[in-house]
Design a protein around this motif. Structure first.
Motif, short mmCIF file in Angstrom:
data_model
loop_
_atom_site.label_atom_id
_atom_site.label_comp_id
_atom_site.label_asym_id
_atom_site.label_seq_id
_atom_site.Cartn_x
_atom_site.Cartn_y
_atom_site.Cartn_z
N GLU A 109 0.83 -1.20 0.00
CA GLU A 109 0.00 0.00 0.00
C GLU A 109 0.87 1.26 0.00
O GLU A 109 0.62 2.20 -0.76
N VAL A 110 1.89 1.27 0.84
CA VAL A 110 2.75 2.44 0.92
C VAL A 110 3.62 2.56 -0.33
O VAL A 110 3.80 3.66 -0.88
N ASN A 111 4.12 1.44 -0.79
CA ASN A 111 5.03 1.45 -1.94
C ASN A 111 4.38 2.05 -3.18
O ASN A 111 5.04 2.76 -3.96
N SER A 112 3.09 1.81 -3.36
CA SER A 112 2.40 2.36 -4.53
C SER A 112 2.37 3.88 -4.50
O SER A 112 2.48 4.53 -5.54
N HIS A 113 2.26 4.45 -3.31
CA HIS A 113 2.27 5.91 -3.19
C HIS A 113 3.67 6.47 -3.46
O HIS A 113 3.82 7.49 -4.13
N VAL A 114 4.68 5.79 -2.94
CA VAL A 114 6.05 6.29 -3.11
C VAL A 114 6.45 6.24 -4.58
O VAL A 114 7.01 7.21 -5.12
N ARG A 115 6.18 5.15 -5.25
CA ARG A 115 6.60 4.98 -6.64
C ARG A 115 5.83 5.88 -7.59
O ARG A 115 6.31 6.18 -8.69
N ALA A 116 4.66 6.35 -7.18
CA ALA A 116 3.87 7.22 -8.06
C ALA A 116 4.49 8.62 -8.17
O ALA A 116 4.14 9.38 -9.07
N PHE A 117 5.43 8.94 -7.29
CA PHE A 117 6.07 10.26 -7.30
C PHE A 117 7.42 10.14 -8.00
O PHE A 117 8.37 9.58 -7.46
N SER A 118 7.50 10.63 -9.22
CA SER A 118 8.68 10.41 -10.06
C SER A 118 9.65 11.59 -10.09
O SER A 118 10.76 11.46 -10.62
#
Length: 395
Positions: free
Chosen positions: A249-258
């Protein structure tokens, strides 16, 4: 009830021996500063004196209040949670009044930002305690956290050399990630972790050099309280799968910020590290050290490897809720939250792999103190007065 003093008030501290306090210029007043941070999970206060361009921390207070408990489901601050927070804030008000603080910054963060009754609660706080809380933006929260961790971003004490750092401030209701590009300076001669840790603590509030600013930042609406509420720990089930669900869940938020991708080469070649500021991360550090009682002097500034973090996380999963309650650096207040914090850290480490983690038992409060001094110096320069650069002396 606490009442804010007039702006002209100054306080002189009692005389102390030369060994315990730097010499004070005759006639120069001692100012008392107070920084208060009301978060989703914690209420924290730091009071410091400022004389001869030096800070001295004279008192610190922290209490878990869980102001954001149930906020994810209801959208409002709950009565019991507000009562807990008010009880802690009244203690803070008493301490501020007792110490004679004349410069105060009191802020509230994610829980009050998103709750429908957040502003009503802020007004109630002022009525019942006299404290004027300001709800700050996620951007200001991220910048203040980086400012408060500035001594841990001084590459002169870091070996091997580092060119970038990722400051992660894990709160109860949100997590701020700030990517900082570090100056290209030669690393200091090799020193033990203990020496580097002591140097960072001695310079905890030093502003003799320009304070770091995030090059990129993001605020995720995920913290230890709302993540734990969304993913309740299974009583009879696969805890590994539960932990991985939180990480995903957290990883999806982090990776969405490029945006920070320009700094990734520093992470890929080992020229970067993570600075982690949160109760969950300091708890992990305390367990890693095997402390029988939490000791800030041993935790703040500590270097850990990713392997260290994974070993402690595995132990926490194996202990279960009851076992975590018995851990001296966790206890009942954090037993149900510490693995949510570990999941947030694991997600960030997967998205931005690096071997080094630096633990910070500091952050927003220290940033608030430094921001008050910067504001004071700007006013002095506008009036044409001399600029004083504060150093740090911790009690």
């Amino acid at each position: 009830m606490y009442r804010a003093p007039s702006k002209d008030v100054r306080r002189r501290t009692p005389a102390k021996s030369a060994e315990s306090q730097p010499a004070v210029r005759r006639g120069e007043p001692t100012l008392i500063y107070a920084a208060l941070d009301l978060g989703t999970n914690n209420c924290r206060l730091m009071i410091a004196s400022f004389t001869n361009s030096q800070f001295r921390i004279v008192e610190a207070f922290s209490r878990i209040v869980r102001l954001g408990e149930g906020l994810t489901h209801s959208g409002c601050l709950q009565e019991r949670a507000m009562d807990r927070a008010l009880k802690a804030l009244k203690i803070c008000a008493e301490k501020i009044e007792k110490r004679g603080a004349v410069r105060i910054r009191a802020v509230a963060t994610q829980a009050c930002r998103i709750a429908r009754n957040g502003k009503d609660f802020i007004a109630r706080v002022e009525r019942e305690t006299g404290l004027k809380l300001t709800i700050i933006t996620p951007e200001e929260e991220a910048h203040l956290s980086v400012m408060g961790c500035s001594s841990l971003l001084d590459v002169r004490g870091v070996t091997p050399a580092a060119r970038a750092a990722l400051v992660m401030d894990v709160g109860g209701g949100s997590t701020e990630l700030s990517w900082v590009e570090l100056p290209n300076e030669p690393a200091a001669p090799s020193a033990s972790h203990a020496d580097a840790q002591a140097l960072a603590q001695a310079n905890a509030l030093r502003t003799g050099r320009p304070l770091p600013k995030p090059k990129y930042w993001i605020s995720m609406p995920i913290g230890v309280v709302n993540l734990a509420e969304r993913f309740p720990e299974p009583t009879n089930g696969d805890t590994d799968a539960w932990f991985e669900a939180m990480v995903g869940e957290v990883n999806s938020h982090v990776r969405a910020f490029s945006a920070p991708e320009t700094l990734r080469p520093h992470f890929d070649c080992g020229e970067a590290y993570i600075v982690g500021t949160s109760g969950a991360i300091t708890s992990l550090a305390g367990m890693h050290l095997g402390l029988e009682r939490y000791d800030r002097s041993r935790v703040d500034g500590l270097w850990m490897t990713r392997g260290h973090v994974q070993v402690v996380t595995r132990r926490l999963l194996e202990l279960g809720y009851g076992g975590r309650e018995l851990e001296p650096c966790i206890g009942k207040d954090r037993a149900d939250l510490v693995l949510a914090g570990a999941a947030i850290l694991e997600a960030v480490q997967r998205a931005w792999p690096c071997h080094r983690l630096r633990v910070a038992d500091r952050g927003l409060r220290e940033g608030l103190l430094l921001s008050m001094i910067k504001k004071k110096n700007r006013r002095r320069r506008k009036r044409g007065g001399p600029r004083r650069v504060p150093a740090a002396v911790e009690a």
